[in-house]
Enzyme design. Sequence first.
Site, PDB file in Angstrom:
ATOM      1  N   THR A 190      -2.585   1.276  -4.656  1.00 15.06           N
ATOM      2  CA  THR A 190      -3.090   2.364  -3.829  1.00 15.06           C
ATOM      3  C   THR A 190      -4.444   2.843  -4.334  1.00 15.06           C
ATOM      4  O   THR A 190      -4.762   2.701  -5.519  1.00 15.06           O
ATOM      5  CB  THR A 190      -2.090   3.543  -3.804  1.00 15.06           C
TER       6      THR A 190
ATOM      7  N   ASP B 178       0.860  -1.177   0.000  1.00  8.53           N
ATOM      8  CA  ASP B 178       0.000   0.000   0.000  1.00  8.53           C
ATOM      9  C   ASP B 178       0.902   1.236   0.000  1.00  8.53           C
ATOM     10  O   ASP B 178       2.106   1.120   0.258  1.00  8.53           O
ATOM     11  CB  ASP B 178      -0.876  -0.054   1.263  1.00  8.53           C
TER      12      ASP B 178
END
Length: 1145
Positions: free
Chosen positions: A764, A455
Amino acid sequence: MADSIPLNPVRKNSKKTSYYNAGRAPRFQGDDEASNLDEMPLMMSEEAFESAESDYHTLPRARVGQRQRGLCWLLFCGWKVLCGCCCDCLLRTCRKRKELKARTVWLGCPEKSEEKHPRNIIKNQKYNVFTFVPGVLYQQFKFFLNLYFLVVACSQFVPSLKIGFLYTYWAPLGFVLTVTMMREAVDEVRRYKRDKEMNSQLYTKLTMRGKVQVKSSEIQVGDLIIVEKNQRIPADMIFLRTTEKTGACFIRTDQLDGETDWKLKVAVACTQRLPAIVDLFSISAYVHAQKPLLDIHSFEGNFTREDSDPHVHESLSIENTLWASTVVASGTVIGVVIYTGKETRSVLNTSNAKNKVGLLDLELNRLTKALFVAQVVLSVVMVALQGFLGPWFRNLFRFVVLFSYIIPISLRVNLDMGKSAYGWMIMKDENIPGTVVRTSTIPEELGRLVYLLTDKTGTLTQNEMVFRRLHLGTVSYGTDTMDEIQSHIAQAYAQASASQSNSGGGGGGSTTSSTATPSQGKSQHSAGPKVRKSVSSRINEAVKAIALCHNVTPVYESRAGINGETDAAEADQDFSDDNRTYQASSPDEVALVRWTERMGLTLVSRDLTSLQLKTPSGQILTYFILQIFPFTSESKRMGIIVREEATGSITLYMKGADVAMASIVQYNDWLEEECGNMAREGLRTLVVAKKSLSEEQYQDFESRYNQAKLSIHDRTLKVAAVVESLEREMELLCLTGVEDKLQADVRPTLELLRNAGIKIWMLTGDKLETATCIAKSSHLVSRNQDIHVFKPVSSRGEAHLELNAFRRKHECALVISGDSLEVCLRYYEHEFVELACQCPAVVCCRCSPTQKAQIVRLLQQHTSNRTCAIGDGGNDVSMIQAADCGIGIEGKEGKQASLAADFSITQFKHIGRLLMVHGRNSYKRSAALGQFVMHRGMIISTMQAVFSSMFYFASVPLYQGFLMVGYATVYTMFPVFSLVLDQDVKPEMALLYPELYKDLTKGRSLSFKTFLIWVLISVYQGGILMYGALLLFESEFVHVVAISFTALILTELLMVALTVRTWHWLMVVAEFFSLACYLASLAFLNEYFGIGRVSLGAFLDLGFITTKAFLWKVSAITMVSCLPLYIIKYLKRKFSPPSYSKLSS
């Protein structure tokens, strides 16, 4: 050549494609299904194809799936597939999935619901009271190793097949099952308590009789729920009212989409205008909501009020929704529940946790199958050499049980204890404090990773924005020269205030500053002051534009004792700097507004129609907000039209990405170059521009804009066209550079992982520009690498062209959005993954939680490599659970990811040591331990085979009762288990040379080659020990058990010493302790040291084992079995040393 590369789409009947698109709305089906595209093949590697081939199955990766499935597959894999298919069919039959539909929800009337909706409960448990025992047993016995042990243990209940004592078979198996069930029970109880805590949270429900308290699990579709500030939203709701006067509130969505910035939500206008809360029951209104979907970024619905004339209709969008698991950040909100339980967006985007099995366990499982085949073959040979006399079938089974030590049951025990030891070492490592091992069954996976999916927000970055650079074209200001801007602003507004007080009027700061600054220049008569005047004026305009062009709202905490109904807009309370915080949907904007506050221009209040700025001299400037054009991923810019209260002048301010703003602003020769310079520094750039509008221009624009907003067809395109008519020849004011602070040591950690051969993908939910910028600043993409930004595609044809364009690029990083990724996977799954896996780095932006998990599964399926996912938010849970190894970071976004992960760390930089040191050691130690335990079983089985063949192939055990148990426990367990302390290089060396990690991914520490070497060693040593005992002790044949067993124990202890690469003091203790235990047992267990025990009258003569003949002959046998191996090891070390030995020396 590149231009002629054709494309080939995935066939419509592709099972894999249908799997990944199950449950998706058919967004992209339409005219693009043209038949002419079927003739355009996409080829991944030119040498692998001929021009006549057009079938996508000719891909190298796709070919793997087309292997011939023969008898071997049926025996070893087919039964599992068949059982799985049967279970799935049964499950589908018993629990048919309800079709999700759009719904009409009446406000405050759950009983009017047309159909039954799921209960609003959170359930993360794997089992219930009835399924716990069967479920855990199934998970254990679905592996061949454990199933084999169970069958062998059960066979001992049959008298004719009984070989030894029951405890020798059932004790180890029972130990393994007990430990496993206890571990699972503890985890299950923890999950149950967490679920119960969440489901028991109390909320205020609005009813006709007033407010009542209800549990989260009792909330129904149609209920009106009141949610206080900092309280979790329990179900998906439509936002009806708020205590905020603006009619809007902020929510925190970090547990849903991973972003820590707050999102602005707007209440339904019709219900917000009602005088009081109770009036919600005096109106007849309903919400029509679309069916539950995965997409957390979109919503379509309508609000209708029937009791008014005419009916009130309002369209509902994503800004009117309050999704479950988000948190109210400002005010108190009232919403009507539209989705509950498993139909909420957060649950739909969460995948069920799977039972993870390490690759090493699967490899050992395959080896045990090979050993089982060898065991059966050996038994058949023995029976055949007997001549199939008598009840040969029973004898065959007895031989199978007799040779069952080829697959030692202690293998499972040793490996499980080893895994626990590795977990303890990880948690006790002072260099990675706070690390928690939540799944103790897969520490070896940390040493086999090829793909790391990470992430961005909170994982690679701290999500703390800092303003670093302001560029005006001719002059640039950095962090060390910001005080110059501050003095320019203070001077400009001081003059404005002075001229205002002299004139006695109320002119706005904007016009006074623009007239005051030139007047300052007139008093000077050289060229220098003119430049200074120009720069000062431009700085003032730039800072004012940044202070106005945003979506930031200042918030002041209410003081104790102030009634909520009173007006709290007094200056002493409202504008106190200590009490002010900023709320925005983007941390970039907060950073810009904080910077203007430091420069002297402070945002003190804002509502839906106006905003106020405070100058350094304390003057309040008011601006009316006429229009706002929010940022979208398509436009890549946001704008605002304001009217200054003092002068009535109208100005359009815009800011956005350089690619979007370059064509809008007037010609300049510096923007592109400076944007490149800032991007190379890892700064996020924004271009700021303005345009002054006359009253006539604005009125014309407003009429056209409102008309476009009311159109039914192509509304978005028409609105964009009207806005673009204003965006021409805008005055370029400045270029800003904001830094998103990276986590500590992110750059060296990513470099370490790359050098270790790990490919890093960043997934993301953030914007494309932001993700690209972080990829550069974190050095995920190195400076000399090209970046290919995959253009937005929505059809097969567009995907076909863009993939061909990408095909021509070499060694470049890929940046792709979630929508484009979905289209590519729909039509060109194999081809896209093939290309993406060749990239040094991949960045996927605007990814939903489900897409993140889908990408993980794609890599697992197409590459067969081990994947690791790391994240810190609730939106990363699906990805973490889908990966072979999930790592959670305890960060600002809470502990949801950390609790769901297999390993929990406190900082991203700890992953380097976790993989390079602990992952590497765990894998190499487990590989050595597993093979050594199998060697220990094979050597005694070889001795049994030799013994049986010497005694007319009788199925009589060589060693009885406690000797067999003691052999696998007190006599050899401690030295063998001490291999978990072994290491080939020091931790510092493993971190200094991450290239050592690359070798592990090839699986060379445990392969059929290394296994075959251990088999040969076992056969050689077992043969030498047994034949040596029979040869040297012909005259004392009754002592053959004591002689051969003593030599066997000494050989095992010496083999441990041969295997060890770095000695630990506990290893030495274990060796001598085991030897002492054996010598002591010779005296106490003498009845076991005879052939057939008491039945043949063979007892151990204590005087005999103290004679020199016994000692030198046992030593001779042991020497012959071990010395050649020591010599071979020495020669190999000298002439072909392994890579780690070169570093050690």
